[in-house]
Write a protein that holds these residues in place. Structure first.
Motif, PDB file in Angstrom:
ATOM      1  N   VAL A  81       0.817  -1.218   0.000  1.00 10.39           N
ATOM      2  CA  VAL A  81       0.000   0.000   0.000  1.00 10.39           C
ATOM      3  C   VAL A  81       0.853   1.271   0.000  1.00 10.39           C
ATOM      4  O   VAL A  81       0.314   2.376   0.018  1.00 10.39           O
ATOM      5  N   THR A  82       2.191   1.112  -0.029  1.00 12.66           N
ATOM      6  CA  THR A  82       3.073   2.276  -0.002  1.00 12.66           C
ATOM      7  C   THR A  82       2.731   3.241  -1.136  1.00 12.66           C
ATOM      8  O   THR A  82       2.691   2.863  -2.305  1.00 12.66           O
ATOM      9  N   GLY A  83       2.492   4.507  -0.799  1.00  8.67           N
ATOM     10  CA  GLY A  83       2.276   5.536  -1.813  1.00  8.67           C
ATOM     11  C   GLY A  83       0.903   5.567  -2.440  1.00  8.67           C
ATOM     12  O   GLY A  83       0.661   6.355  -3.362  1.00  8.67           O
ATOM     13  N   ALA A  84      -0.024   4.739  -1.952  1.00 10.82           N
ATOM     14  CA  ALA A  84      -1.362   4.712  -2.564  1.00 10.82           C
ATOM     15  C   ALA A  84      -2.060   6.059  -2.428  1.00 10.82           C
ATOM     16  O   ALA A  84      -2.774   6.500  -3.341  1.00 10.82           O
ATOM     17  N   GLY A  85      -1.852   6.736  -1.284  1.00 12.87           N
ATOM     18  CA  GLY A  85      -2.452   8.056  -1.107  1.00 12.87           C
ATOM     19  C   GLY A  85      -1.932   9.070  -2.106  1.00 12.87           C
ATOM     20  O   GLY A  85      -2.666   9.956  -2.561  1.00 12.87           O
ATOM     21  N   ASP A  86      -0.643   8.945  -2.464  1.00 11.59           N
ATOM     22  CA  ASP A  86      -0.071   9.834  -3.481  1.00 11.59           C
ATOM     23  C   ASP A  86      -0.749   9.632  -4.826  1.00 11.59           C
ATOM     24  O   ASP A  86      -1.000  10.586  -5.567  1.00 11.59           O
ATOM     25  N   THR A  87      -1.037   8.382  -5.136  1.00 17.00           N
ATOM     26  CA  THR A  87      -1.711   8.074  -6.405  1.00 17.00           C
ATOM     27  C   THR A  87      -3.126   8.629  -6.419  1.00 17.00           C
ATOM     28  O   THR A  87      -3.583   9.186  -7.428  1.00 17.00           O
ATOM     29  N   VAL A  88      -3.837   8.484  -5.298  1.00 12.18           N
ATOM     30  CA  VAL A  88      -5.214   8.985  -5.219  1.00 12.18           C
ATOM     31  C   VAL A  88      -5.263  10.480  -5.477  1.00 12.18           C
ATOM     32  O   VAL A  88      -6.044  10.963  -6.310  1.00 12.18           O
ATOM     33  N   ILE A  89      -4.403  11.237  -4.782  1.00 14.77           N
ATOM     34  CA  ILE A  89      -4.484  12.692  -4.935  1.00 14.77           C
ATOM     35  C   ILE A  89      -3.990  13.130  -6.308  1.00 14.77           C
ATOM     36  O   ILE A  89      -4.519  14.080  -6.892  1.00 14.77           O
ATOM     37  N   ALA A  90      -3.007  12.424  -6.874  1.00  7.72           N
ATOM     38  CA  ALA A  90      -2.532  12.774  -8.218  1.00  7.72           C
ATOM     39  C   ALA A  90      -3.631  12.571  -9.255  1.00  7.72           C
ATOM     40  O   ALA A  90      -3.903  13.451 -10.083  1.00  7.72           O
ATOM     41  N   ALA A  91      -4.279  11.398  -9.198  1.00 11.45           N
ATOM     42  CA  ALA A  91      -5.334  11.111 -10.174  1.00 11.45           C
ATOM     43  C   ALA A  91      -6.523  12.037  -9.989  1.00 11.45           C
ATOM     44  O   ALA A  91      -7.073  12.570 -10.966  1.00 11.45           O
ATOM     45  N   PHE A  92      -6.941  12.255  -8.734  1.00 12.00           N
ATOM     46  CA  PHE A  92      -8.073  13.140  -8.479  1.00 12.00           C
ATOM     47  C   PHE A  92      -7.764  14.554  -8.958  1.00 12.00           C
ATOM     48  O   PHE A  92      -8.619  15.219  -9.564  1.00 12.00           O
ATOM     49  N   THR A  93      -6.566  15.045  -8.686  1.00 10.93           N
ATOM     50  CA  THR A  93      -6.187  16.405  -9.075  1.00 10.93           C
ATOM     51  C   THR A  93      -6.302  16.603 -10.573  1.00 10.93           C
ATOM     52  O   THR A  93      -6.854  17.606 -11.049  1.00 10.93           O
ATOM     53  N   LEU A  94      -5.793  15.645 -11.344  1.00  6.80           N
ATOM     54  CA  LEU A  94      -5.850  15.784 -12.800  1.00  6.80           C
ATOM     55  C   LEU A  94      -7.286  15.675 -13.304  1.00  6.80           C
ATOM     56  O   LEU A  94      -7.680  16.409 -14.218  1.00  6.80           O
ATOM     57  N   CYS A  95      -8.047  14.763 -12.740  1.00  7.40           N
ATOM     58  CA  CYS A  95      -9.453  14.636 -13.159  1.00  7.40           C
ATOM     59  C   CYS A  95     -10.220  15.922 -12.861  1.00  7.40           C
ATOM     60  O   CYS A  95     -10.995  16.416 -13.693  1.00  7.40           O
ATOM     61  N   TYR A  96      -9.999  16.475 -11.673  1.00  7.07           N
ATOM     62  CA  TYR A  96     -10.680  17.716 -11.296  1.00  7.07           C
ATOM     63  C   TYR A  96     -10.227  18.865 -12.197  1.00  7.07           C
ATOM     64  O   TYR A  96     -11.042  19.662 -12.672  1.00  7.07           O
ATOM     65  N   GLY A  97      -8.921  18.927 -12.452  1.00  6.61           N
ATOM     66  CA  GLY A  97      -8.397  19.986 -13.314  1.00  6.61           C
ATOM     67  C   GLY A  97      -8.900  19.895 -14.736  1.00  6.61           C
ATOM     68  O   GLY A  97      -9.028  20.907 -15.432  1.00  6.61           O
ATOM     69  N   ALA A  98      -9.197  18.668 -15.186  1.00  5.92           N
ATOM     70  CA  ALA A  98      -9.722  18.478 -16.538  1.00  5.92           C
ATOM     71  C   ALA A  98     -11.219  18.720 -16.613  1.00  5.92           C
ATOM     72  O   ALA A  98     -11.811  18.632 -17.692  1.00  5.92           O
ATOM     73  N   GLY A  99     -11.841  19.001 -15.455  1.00  4.21           N
ATOM     74  CA  GLY A  99     -13.269  19.308 -15.454  1.00  4.21           C
ATOM     75  C   GLY A  99     -14.184  18.105 -15.432  1.00  4.21           C
ATOM     76  O   GLY A  99     -15.362  18.203 -15.768  1.00  4.21           O
ATOM     77  N   PHE A 100     -13.667  16.935 -15.006  1.00  2.00           N
ATOM     78  CA  PHE A 100     -14.506  15.744 -14.946  1.00  2.00           C
ATOM     79  C   PHE A 100     -15.558  15.906 -13.844  1.00  2.00           C
ATOM     80  O   PHE A 100     -15.314  16.590 -12.841  1.00  2.00           O
ATOM     81  N   PRO A 101     -16.711  15.237 -13.968  1.00  2.00           N
ATOM     82  CA  PRO A 101     -17.666  15.202 -12.858  1.00  2.00           C
ATOM     83  C   PRO A 101     -17.000  14.607 -11.618  1.00  2.00           C
ATOM     84  O   PRO A 101     -16.135  13.728 -11.724  1.00  2.00           O
TER      85      PRO A 101
END
Length: 491
Positions: A271-291
């Motif tokens: 599980v090492t770094g899983a939180g980093d992956t979550v925030i990275a993916a969420f940030t890009l999705c949010y920045g791209a205007g996804f629901p």
């Protein structure tokens, strides 16, 4: 028209994320262990490999880069060998280092993990925790316009090592929000007032419990109340709580209830770094205007991918698409060579036989359909390489193709027997075949006894070349000649 997930994820390429936080080096000592030490009841590890990765906020940068984003970083690291290594690794990822500096007042943090048989046995940390200087914050303040120029999202990765003081976070959040830029925060500690005004905070459940001063949160309503309290008290728009096997919960400030997103099932290795992956993916999705629902879903999928790997890993867009396909989402058959290389690797790991054939497919006809059916019979998955327009012009002359490459791909994509399509610009598929390494290569019997591009490579790697029957009297050239005879100049 429905926008495919591949097209949505491709929007990450246009995003630039400013990342600030605690950057560090993750060192891995990997080996085997077969006995217990006679000196103490601990395993003896025979180290066979030592390697380094970016850790902390650096691992967030790795995740963002793997998903295709452009990067700018704010950091202070030590004027030491580890600091130089860290800066070098960021440079290799293409990060803008204008606002990164090494200073003798800082000791670069290093986390060392000892692994045996891919299992972590021990971790030890080398660090000197101290708050970032007000002088550095002021230097950034004076460059605020250039610092935020071209930035689409700001991501703060707080590991509690001193990089994100209240002064630093207030500066970054206020400057970003005043410019209409979203801010995501991976928080640390119990004082969320330092993140006031952020768009999204992503604590795990343990961090949420600590932040509200509770011993435990035993009910769904208790989790809702805790997240809502933090949002309301600190003017944070959303609280996205990661909950291990229960997935994640999203609370919007003022909303009457939270939204829950179940975990995506995968074997958990690390599980090492899983939180980093979550925030990275969420940030890009949010920045791209996804629901927001899609942001959470894709962040969940990305996390499921990295926990199935050893160490602080990353997830790629191709891997996310593959998981979504397994979950029953519509697949885009048209892929790049790089993306297909990942797909083929996954297919081989699953024991699937991959078949490859290629051609121009200008004016698709019944002969092509017959060839695809025969080719598919040699394996489980059929990949079709398609010559680009430029390639066809070099091979067949300036009047070809009759049908452009995008229209040809769209037509072939509709065929059930074709699993994946890839466009190539070379005159032969040799390079493409070497990238994909299929199990079977299929050509028409008119090639039997001749040198086939890529054939020797396939055979050398344990595959085979098969020759199939062609439908007589059916070819694009013959169809063109028939049209010209029928219509002459009137066409």
């Amino acid at each position: 028209m429905t926008i495919r997930i591949e097209e949505r994820l491709a929007q990450f390429d246009r995003l630039t994320v400013l990342v600030a936080g605690d950057f560090m080096i993750d060192q891995y000592l990997s080996g085997t262990s077969t006995r217990i030490s006679p000196e103490a009841p601990v395993p003896v590890v025979h180290i066979k490999k030592t390697f380094f990765r970016l850790g902390g906020a650096g691992n967030v940068v790795r995740n963002l880069a793997a998903l295709g984003a452009k990067l700018r970083v704010v950091l202070e690291v030590g004027d030491d060998a580890n600091g130089a290594m860290l800066i070098g690794e960021l440079a290799q990822l293409g990060a803008d280092l204008t606002y990164a500096r090494q200073t003798p007042q800082v000791c670069t943090s290093v986390k060392t993990r000892v692994l045996a048989q891919n299992q972590q046995l021990l971790r030890f940390d080398e660090e000197d925790i101290r708050p970032v200087s007000s002088e550095w914050v002021e230097a950034l303040r004076l460059q605020a316009d250039s610092l935020f120029s071209g930035i689409d999202m700001v991501l703060l990765s707080d590991y509690g090592k001193g990089a994100l003081t209240s002064e630093m976070t207030a500066f970054l959040i206020n400057e970003a929000t005043s410019r209409g830029i979203g801010v995501t925060v991976d928080p640390k500690g119990t004082d969320y007032s330092k993140y006031a005004g952020a768009t999204v905070c992503t604590p795990n459940l343990k961090e949420l419990i600590e932040a509200v001063g509770a011993d435990r949160l035993e009910t769904e309503d208790a989790i809702y109340q805790a997240a809502e309290t933090l949002c309301r008290q600190n003017n944070i728009e959303y609280m996205l709580t990661t909950r291990s096997e229960k997935g994640m919960s999203l609370q919007r400030k003022g909303a009457a209830q939270k939204q829950d997103f179940p975990v995506v099932s995968k074997e958990v290795i690390d599980v090492t770094g899983a939180g980093d992956t979550v925030i990275a993916a969420f940030t890009l999705c949010y920045g791209a205007g996804f629901p927001l629902e899609l942001c959470c879903k894709l962040a969940n999928v990305a996390a499921s991918i990295v926990v199935s790997k050893t160490g602080a890993a990353t997830a790629t867009r191709e891997e996310i698409c593959a998981v979504l396909e397994d979950m029953g989402h519509e697949r885009c058959k048209i892929r790049t060579a790089d993306a297909l290389r990942t797909v083929v690797k996954q297919l081989h790991e699953a024991g699937k036989r991959v078949v490859f054939t290629n051609g121009c497919f200008d004016l698709v006809h019944a002969g092509h359909i017959s060839s695809f059916r025969q080719a598919k019979a040699f394996g489980d998955v059929l990949i079709v390489g398609v010559n680009s327009d430029d390639s066809i012009r070099r091979i067949k002359g300036p009047r070809r193709p009759i049908v452009g490459q995008q229209a040809r791909l769209a037509l072939l994509e509709a065929l059930d027997m074709v699993d994946y399509l890839v466009l190539f610009d070379e005159d032969t598929p040799q390079t493409l075949i070497e990238q994909l390494c299929p199990d079977v290569m299929v050509k028409g019997k008119d090639w039997e006894g001749k040198s086939v591009a890529g054939g020797e490579f396939v055979r050398a790697h344990g595959g085979r070349v098969e020759f199939i029957e062609l439908e007589q009297g059916l070819s694009t050239t013959q169809i063109i000649e028939q049209v010209l005879r029928a219509y002459g100049e009137s066409i």
